[in-house]
Design an enzyme around this catalytic site. Structure first.
Site, mmCIF file in Angstrom:
data_model
loop_
_atom_site.group_PDB
_atom_site.id
_atom_site.type_symbol
_atom_site.label_atom_id
_atom_site.label_comp_id
_atom_site.label_asym_id
_atom_site.label_seq_id
_atom_site.Cartn_x
_atom_site.Cartn_y
_atom_site.Cartn_z
ATOM 1 N N GLY A 17 0.841 -1.341 0.053
ATOM 2 C CA GLY A 17 0.116 -0.019 -0.093
ATOM 3 C C GLY A 17 0.590 1.341 -0.089
ATOM 4 C CB CYS A 42 17.952 2.671 16.318
ATOM 5 S SG CYS A 42 17.476 1.358 17.545
ATOM 6 C CB CYS A 86 -5.645 -21.898 31.763
ATOM 7 S SG CYS A 86 -5.344 -20.244 32.774
ATOM 8 C CB CYS A 116 18.554 1.202 22.563
ATOM 9 S SG CYS A 116 18.297 0.360 20.837
#
Lengths: 429, 629
Positions: B24, B155, B170, B429
């Protein structure tokens, strides 16, 4: 027959991702719309591409020029083979290729002269998109479109900045989709079946499971008399939803204003919307007993399935009853004003009933009255050099989709990376 | 002004750009790049064209369905711009050919991807190759464009990424309370059990209390078993017998509504098996088999009742065995597989009705099961325009003018496009700095394989990892291994951590690397024995990385350029609501004079799509903090 079904199935697949935004009704509005584009330069072509991909009903391109070399660099709908040919025609050929369900016509004439010589030409369209039109012609076109209540979208690009203006005289909104809206539980004025159901449930049932799964609608109805054990989920829901009992009974001021509007006296040229408003007025005075038609849906809640389903049925049945009554009024009115009594579809009436609390009427000033503030805004942003944009006019489509999706209209000024909405403050009714 | 225009023109003409994704956003981007004067464009996309792309991917036509997106997009643009160079790759961006060297040849990389996995991969390669990245995504009317330049801005992974919502096992196997739980059950357990890889672990029967009894073959069709009888047997087993078994566990139902077992004789009392067994149907032979069509149901937006759902389920099961028997054992749920969607819808609805959960239409169920994102051309076109603007700034090295831009659905503070200054790199990071991570794990019971699958591949997004303990290499992935090495690593995979050749115990430091991504990080191990089954379903907890904060929107499906999209193998890719609204609020909040209430229009989107996907990335709180510093 089978071919038609196959085509419908394919359309569903093709449009799946957008149906998830605006649903069947939005898609139907798009498919029933016919649009006229004045001047198919890069701005107009971008807008058309997006509309045609989405499946707009028909497109008529008005452009008197021939394809020149300079068109090739900036218009992706044209290639070398089109050189020297009518620009309108070449664009139409490409649009057909883009989506063969869309009807595309072209008129080789300058938009400016068409506006001057044949103003009635425009009355056949749902929307007119005018790009790069001189101000004088634009104001004239605005007058023509207002008279016929046609949406006018005017777009102009100035290098890397641009302006989109949207205008029409009156915009009637059925699905206004407000952000917050209370469920239509009608607890302030319950009808016989709902009262009976509430009575039938024994809130003192000793079975803990049953007790934990009594729907809160019922409890809201009974809670004043049966304050019990408050650590259960359903009772919490009831308490949290208790404001729903006190939802302002009757009809909101906004809806009253619409019902009392001067347009709510119909004649043979009235739009379907106003026919329905008159029907609504009659409904309120008769079957509605002072209330609007019931929406008929209930929210999820902690409940035994059986209870939930019974409640759901009670609400649905009442909504169907109301809708049927509305349909009778609509038929009567149509007969009275000399129209075919079946000319308004049941689906439309249903949608109207479901959204009766959310109807809106917006009226806008003409461009002549409202043109200057926009210009100053544009100038302000010309001075901001650090933002600039390439394909801003695409926002055109957002406007159009918003319109077709029955929402409010706004105009936008594009200023590089910020797009500013100039809310076209609707006139007070 | 004039000189800067010329400078940008020159920069554009000389630039060599890589586009990842030709969906797209990609179609719009390629057009805008070509019209803006770019002359050397490379496109990678793994996908082929589908009918549902045609409402916005305007370079494609019906006759192109099934062909490579990258190639068709290239040819379409060359038609109106014949004199530029476009190089297309019908391939996965994670393929080895697209290594750091490959990335280094570009001046800028432009992402139009649809899944987190591929986005992270490209981010790492861009960091390693030191090539700027312009990242983007859209969902419906919402979209965003961000710029990532090593050392200058954060980033793509500096902030936590919303990660697919996962549900406790469960809830799925025993105590569903929402329709999405039923969908996950139908798709990842029942469908996978009946039609998928038989060797895959599957929790379908796990919580039924009859341990020991060799019931595991109940899902196999017996020799000579009548197909109809088989379908009914499966039906009664999963919707009747299994529910009865679950009901025996009184503890579970103390505070819950008890489900009703559903047997086929109750759901379809009027039909005897013979009637239902008529296998011939009028549907066209060459068409895709469809239970809906054979039963005469036309409208996918209609909600079927229990009986209709039961009919669809039985029919779909039959059709799989009659028309697609060869695929059984290898099927993976795919939202574009009509029969699979029908089966999953019907199964989810039958389960929902047993648990008192409202039923849903096929259209809705498909959206939930396939994580389908809604999408229109307009937003993609706007986002593509913004990508080009940022790309030109990047080419000119104009980093002070970089902007992250959000495209909103409703004007906020009178703006529809909201530019925000980019953030600085996050110093902790694990991707763009070298901060070690911490893993809480039971080293005595956890196998190396689990750590690799759940953490190193699952969370850190490595593709072909290598694991070292001190100087001992315990695992390496990929081709080109010697046979004995491979065998050795395979053995290690099944060992628990503490028993590896170099034992992993409390305080051990692991080094994990992915050569292709040129990413290396350290993980400090902390031994822990107890984990909360609900909150820590992995049985291990990774910290120090950008942990997921919000429920999310994933993307899914078609998967432009990565081969392993978040397809549908596990319950984790179902998403509910992403953090869009809150995020925007916070960002807007952090700008001075912001009227936060005006952002209430920034709506939350619910699901995803195959082609063009946004998502909302950074943790707004972290972002806010950093900006204020």
């Amino acid at each position: 027959m089978a071919a038609a079904a196959a085509a419908a199935a394919e359309a569903k697949t093709k449009y799946d991702r957008q149906l998830r935004i605006w649903g069947d009704q939005g898609q139907a509005a798009l498919e029933n719309a016919s649009i006229c584009l004045l001047t198919c330069g890069p701005t107009g072509s971008e807008a058309l591409k997006n509309l045609v991909l989405g499946g707009i009903g028909s497109v008529t391109v008005v452009d008197g020029s021939k394809v020149e070399l300079s068109d090739l660099g900036n218009n992706f709908l044209l290639d070398v083979g089109c050189l020297g040919q009518s620009r309108a025609k070449s664009i139409c050929l490409f649009l057909k290729e883009l989506n063969d369900a869309v009807k595309a016509k072209f008129i080789e004439e300058s938009p400016v002269s068409l506006i001057d010589t044949n103003p009635s030409f425009f009355s056949q369209f749902t929307v007119v998109v005018a790009t790069q039109l001189p101000e004088g012609s634009l104001l004239k076109l605005d007058g023509i479109c207002r008279k016929a209540n046609i949406v006018l979208v005017a777009a102009r690009s100035y290098g890397l900045t641009g302006l989109v203006r949207v205008n029409l005289k009156e915009h009637n909104v059925i699905e206004s989709k407000p952000d917050h809206f209370l469920d239509d539980l009608r607890l302030h004025n319950p009808w016989a079946e709902l009262k009976e159901f509430a009575k039938s449930i024994d809130i003192n049932d000793k079975d803990p499971v049953v007790h934990k799964h009594t729907p809160y609608i019922v409890m809201l109805d009974l809670i004043r008399n049966h304050m019990l054990n408050f650590d259960e989920e359903n009772y919490k829901e009831a308490v949290e939803s208790s404001y729903k009992v006190s939802v302002t009974p009757g009809i909101s001021d906004e809806i009253c204003q619409i019902i009392d509007d001067s347009s709510a006296k119909v004649n043979s040229s009235s739009s379907d919307f106003w026919v329905l408003v008159v029907a609504l007025k009659e409904f309120i005075a008769n079957e509605g007993n002072g209330e609007l038609p019931l929406e008929g849906t209930i929210p999820d809640m902690t409940s035994l399935t059986e209870y939930y389903v019974s409640l759901q049925k009670i609400y649905q049945a009442k909504a169907e009853f109301d809708c049927l009554a509305m349909e009778h009024h609509v038929k009567d009115i149509l007969k009275r004003i000399g129209r075919d009594p079946d000319s308004i579809s049941r689906t439309f009436i249903k949608a109207f009933c479901k959204n009766a609390r959310k109807l809106r009427v917006c009226r806008y000033r003409s461009m002549e009255e409202f043109s200057s503030p926009v210009l100053s805004e544009v100038q302000k942003y010309f001075t901001h050099e650090d933002y600039w944009s390439v394909s801003f006019t695409l926002h055109l489509l957002i406007n159009l989709f918003s319109f077709l999706h029955w929402k409010f209209l706004r105009s936008y000024t594009l200023t590089g990376a910020s797009l500013v909405a100039n809310s076209m403050c609707p006139l007070q009714m | 002004m004039a000189s800067s225009a010329t400078a940008s023109e020159e920069a554009v003409k000389a630039a060599k750009v890589l586009m990842v994704g030709a969906g797209g956003i990609g179609c719009e981007l390629l057009k805008t790049l070509a019209l803006s004067g770019f002359r050397d464009i490379h496109i990678i996309d793994l996908d082929t064209i589908e009918v549902s792309n045609l409402n916005r991917q305007f370079l494609f036509r019906k006759c192109h369905v099934g062909q490579s997106k990258a190639h068709v997009a290239r040819d379409a643009v060359l038609k109106f711009r014949p004199n530029i160079n476009i190089t297309s790759y019908h391939a996965n961006v994670k393929d080895a050919q697209f290594n750091v060297e490959f990335f280094k040849q570009f001046n800028v990389v432009l992402n139009g991807l649809d899944n987190l996995d591929a986005r992270r991969h490209v981010n790492r390669l861009c960091l390693a190759a030191e090539v700027p990245l312009v990242e983007s995504g859209t969902t419906g009317f919402l979209g965003q464009v961000t710029v990532h330049v090593k050392g200058k801005t954060e980033c793509y992974e500096c902030q936590p990424k919303p990660v697919p919502k996962s549900y406790p096992v469960c809830t799925i196997t025993s105590t569903p309370s929402k329709f999405v739980h039923c969908i996950v059950w139908a798709k990842d357990l029942l469908f996978a059990k009946l039609f998928g890889d038989k060797n895959q672990d599957n929790d379908l029967n796990v919580h039924s209390s009859e341990s020991g009894s060799s019931k595991s073959n109940v899902f196999e069709r017996n020799k000579d078993e009548d197909l109809d009888q088989y379908a009914r047997r499966i039906y009664d087993h999963v919707f009747g017998y299994n529910i009865e078994l679950a009901l025996e566990n009184e503890e579970t139902w103390k505070n819950r509504r008890r489900p009703n077992p559903v047997y086929i004789r109750d759901a379809l009392p009027e039909e005897d098996s013979r009637q239902n067994g008529s296998s011939h149907d009028c549907s066209n032979e060459q068409e895709e088999p469809s239970a809906m069509v054979s039963l005469g149901f036309r409208n996918p937006q209609e909600i079927w009742n229990l009986a209709d759902n039961s009919r669809v389920l039985l029919k779909a099961l039959r059709l799989f065995f009659e028309k697609r028997e060869k695929e059984i054992g290898n099927l993976i749920f795919d939202k574009d597989d009509q029969l699979a969607v029908e089966f999953v819808t019907a199964a989810a609805n039958i389960r929902a009705s047993s648990f008192g959960i409202p039923l849903h239409s096929l259209f809705e169920a498909k959206g939930v099961a396939g994580n389908i994102v809604h999408a229109v051309a307009t937003t993609n076109a706007i986002i593509a325009g913004l990508i080009v603007i940022e790309a030109i700034k990047v080419l000119q090295g104009d980093y002070k003018k970089y902007r992250m831009t959000y495209c909103l659905e409703h004007p906020s503070r009178k703006m529809l496009l909201m530019p925000v200054e980019p953030f600085e790199p996050n110093k902790s990071c694990y991707v763009c700095s070298e901060t070690p991570l911490l893993l809480d794990v039971n080293t005595k019971t956890t196998k190396l394989r689990e750590v690799i699958d759940k953490i190193i591949k699952g969370k850190l997004g490595m593709n072909l990892p290598l694991v070292m303990i001190g100087h001992t290499l315990v695992f390496e992935d990929g081709d080109g291994l010697e046979e004995d090495e491979a065998a050795n690593y395979a053995l290690n995979l099944e060992k628990v951590l503490a028993e590896l050749p170099a034992p992993v115990i409390n305080g051990t430091k692991l080094t994990v690397e992915d050569f292709q991504q040129e990413l290396s990080c350290s993980i400090n191990i902390k031994h822990r024995e107890e984990f909360d089954e609900e909150k820590e379903p992995d049985g291990m907890v990774l910290s120090g990385w950008s942990a997921p904060v919000e429920k999310q929107v994933t993307s899914n499906g078609g998967a432009s350029s990565s081969g392993a999209p978040d397809t549908d193998g596990n319950p984790e890719d179902i998403s509910t609501k992403p953090g869009m609204k809150r995020k925007l609020d916070e960002i807007l909040d952090s700008k001075e004079n912001f009227d936060a209430s005006s952002t209430s229009s920034a709506q939350v989107v619910d699901d995803d799509d195959d082609d063009d996907m946004v998502m909302l990335d950074e943790d707004p709180k972290l972002a806010k903090k950093k900006r204020l510093q």
